[in-house]
Design an enzyme around this catalytic site. Structure first.
Site: not given
Ligand code: NCD
Length: 306
Positions: A51-52, A80, A101, A129
Site C-alpha cells: 500500500r504505502t 553492495k 521506507r 509512519h
Molecule cells: C504498516 C507498516 O508498514 O507499518 N503497513 C502499512 O504501511 N500500511 C502496518 C504493518 O505492516 O503492519
C-alpha cells in the site's frame, strides 16, 4: 524545503488544511490531474510494502507526474554496501521528491540531511509512519466528522507497531481524546510513549488485555498486525500472533457507529467475515491513503491549484 519525518512536522492547522485539500482532491480529481506534470517521485523502499509504495506512486501518477524507484534493498546498491546518505545524493539529481521506507529507525532523517529534495518518511523500523497517520486522520475525520472527543481503541502489537506510535503522537494534540490500549502484556505500548507522550499531554488512557472489555465504549477500533519482522525469536511471535481475532461475534459488542480501521496488511487479527460489516472501514482507509498522499506531495512541492 520541507520534509515529513513525523506527523508533528505539521501544526494542527496545517494538518487541517492538508486534510481539506485531500477532501477536495477526492471530490474534484480532474482539477488536480496535471498539477505535477514534469515532476518525478522516487520511491526508495528498503523494506516490503504494498500500500504505502503503490499509493505514493498512484498519488504522483494521479497528479500527472512520473515515478521511479526500487522496492527492495536487494535490488538497489544497498546490497553492495552503499549508505543511505550517498544514495540520497544521487536520487536528488534524478527526482523532485522522495518517499523512503527503511528497517532502521532514523534512516529517513539521515537522508534529509543530505538531500536537496523533500523526503517523506514512509516508515522507519518500529519508530514512525507519518503518511499512514495522515491516512488514518483523514479516514477518522471523514467517517466520524471530527478529530476531537473520541475514544480510540488501539489493539494488537503496540510495542513494535509504528503506525500506532505515529497515530498517538498526532491525536494527543486534539481535545477530548481518550485511548484504550489493548494488548498482551509483552506487546504493551513502550513506556517512552506512555510517559513522554500520553502522560505529558495529560491524555487519559486505560490498558486492557481483553478486546471484549474495550469494545462497547469505542468510537474507533484500530487493529494492528503482530510485527513478525521485529521479533527477536520466532517462538514469541508464534505465541502472540493469534492473540486477537476480531470476528462477527465480537463485533456484536461494539457500538453501531464504531468504525474498524487497520493500516493493513491483515494476517489473522480480523476475520474475513467482518469485511461485510458496514463498520469495517479498512479498505476505504486504503483509498483515503491515495488522496492524502496527493495532498502531501502538492504541499511538500509547494504546488497550488486554483
Ligand atoms: C504498516 C507498516 O508498514 O507499518 N503497513 C502499512 O504501511 N500500511 C502496518 C504493518 O505492516 O503492519
Amino acid at each position: 524545503m520541507r520534509h515529513l519525518m513525523s506527523p508533528l512536522d505539521f501544526t494542527v492547522e496545517e494538518l487541517d488544511q492538508l486534510l481539506d485539500l485531500a477532501n477536495d482532491i477526492e471530490k474534484n480529481p480532474a482539477k488536480y490531474a496535471h498539477a505535477c506534470e514534469g515532476k518525478k517521485l522516487a520511491t526508495l523502499f528498503y523494506e516490503p510494502s504494498t500500500r504505502t509504495r503503490l499509493s505514493h506512486e498512484a498519488a504522483m501518477l494521479n497528479l500527472g507526474g512520473n515515478v521511479l524507484g526500487f522496492s527492495s534493498a536487494d535490488s538497489s546498491s544497498a546490497a553492495k554496501g552503499e549508505t543511505v546518505s550517498d544514495t540520497i545524493r544521487m536520487i536528488s539529481c534524478y527526482a523532485d521528491i522522495c518517499a523512503m521506507r527503511h528497517p532502521k529507525e532514523g534512516a529517513p532523517m539521515v537522508a534529509c540531511k543530505h538531500s536537496s529534495i523533500p523526503i517523506i518518511n514512509a516508515g522507519d523500523g518500529g519508530h514512525q509512519h507519518p503518511t499512514q497517520t495522515l491516512t488514518d486522520l483523514l479516514t477518522i475525520r471523514s467517517l466520524k466528522g471530527r478529530l476531537n472527543n473520541l475514544t480510540i481503541g488501539l489493539c494488537g502489537d503496540l510495542k513494535f507497531g509504528r503506525t500506532v506510535h505515529s497515530l498517538i503522537n498526532a491525536l494527543v494534540r486534539y481535545t477530548g481524546i481518550r485511548f484504550i490500549l489493548i494488548s498482551p502484556e509483552e506487546l504493551r505500548l513502550p513506556s517512552y510513549i506512555r510517559e513522554d507522550v500520553l502522560d505529558r499531554n495529560e491524555v487519559p488512557y486505560q490498558e486492557v488485555v481483553r478486546l471484549e472489555d474495550a469494545l462497547p465504549s469505542l468510537d474507533i477500533l484500530y487493529m494492528t498486525r503482530v510485527q513478525k519482522e521485529r521479533f527477536f525469536n520466532e517462538e514469541d511471535y508464534i505465541r502472540m500472533k493469534d492473540f486477537y481475532i476480531l470476528d462477527k461475534k465480537k463485533m456484536e459488542l461494539a457500538p453501531e457507529d464504531m468504525y474498524v480501521l487497520h493500516p493493513l496488511p491483515r494476517v489473522n487479527e480480523i476475520a474475513v467475515e467482518v469485511d461485510d460489516d458496514p463498520r469495517a472501514a479498512y479498505f476505504r482507509q486504503a483509498q483515503y491513503g491515495v488522496y492524502v498522499r496527493m495532498a502531501l506531495i502538492l504541499t511538500l512541492l509547494d504546488i497550488h491549484v486554483d
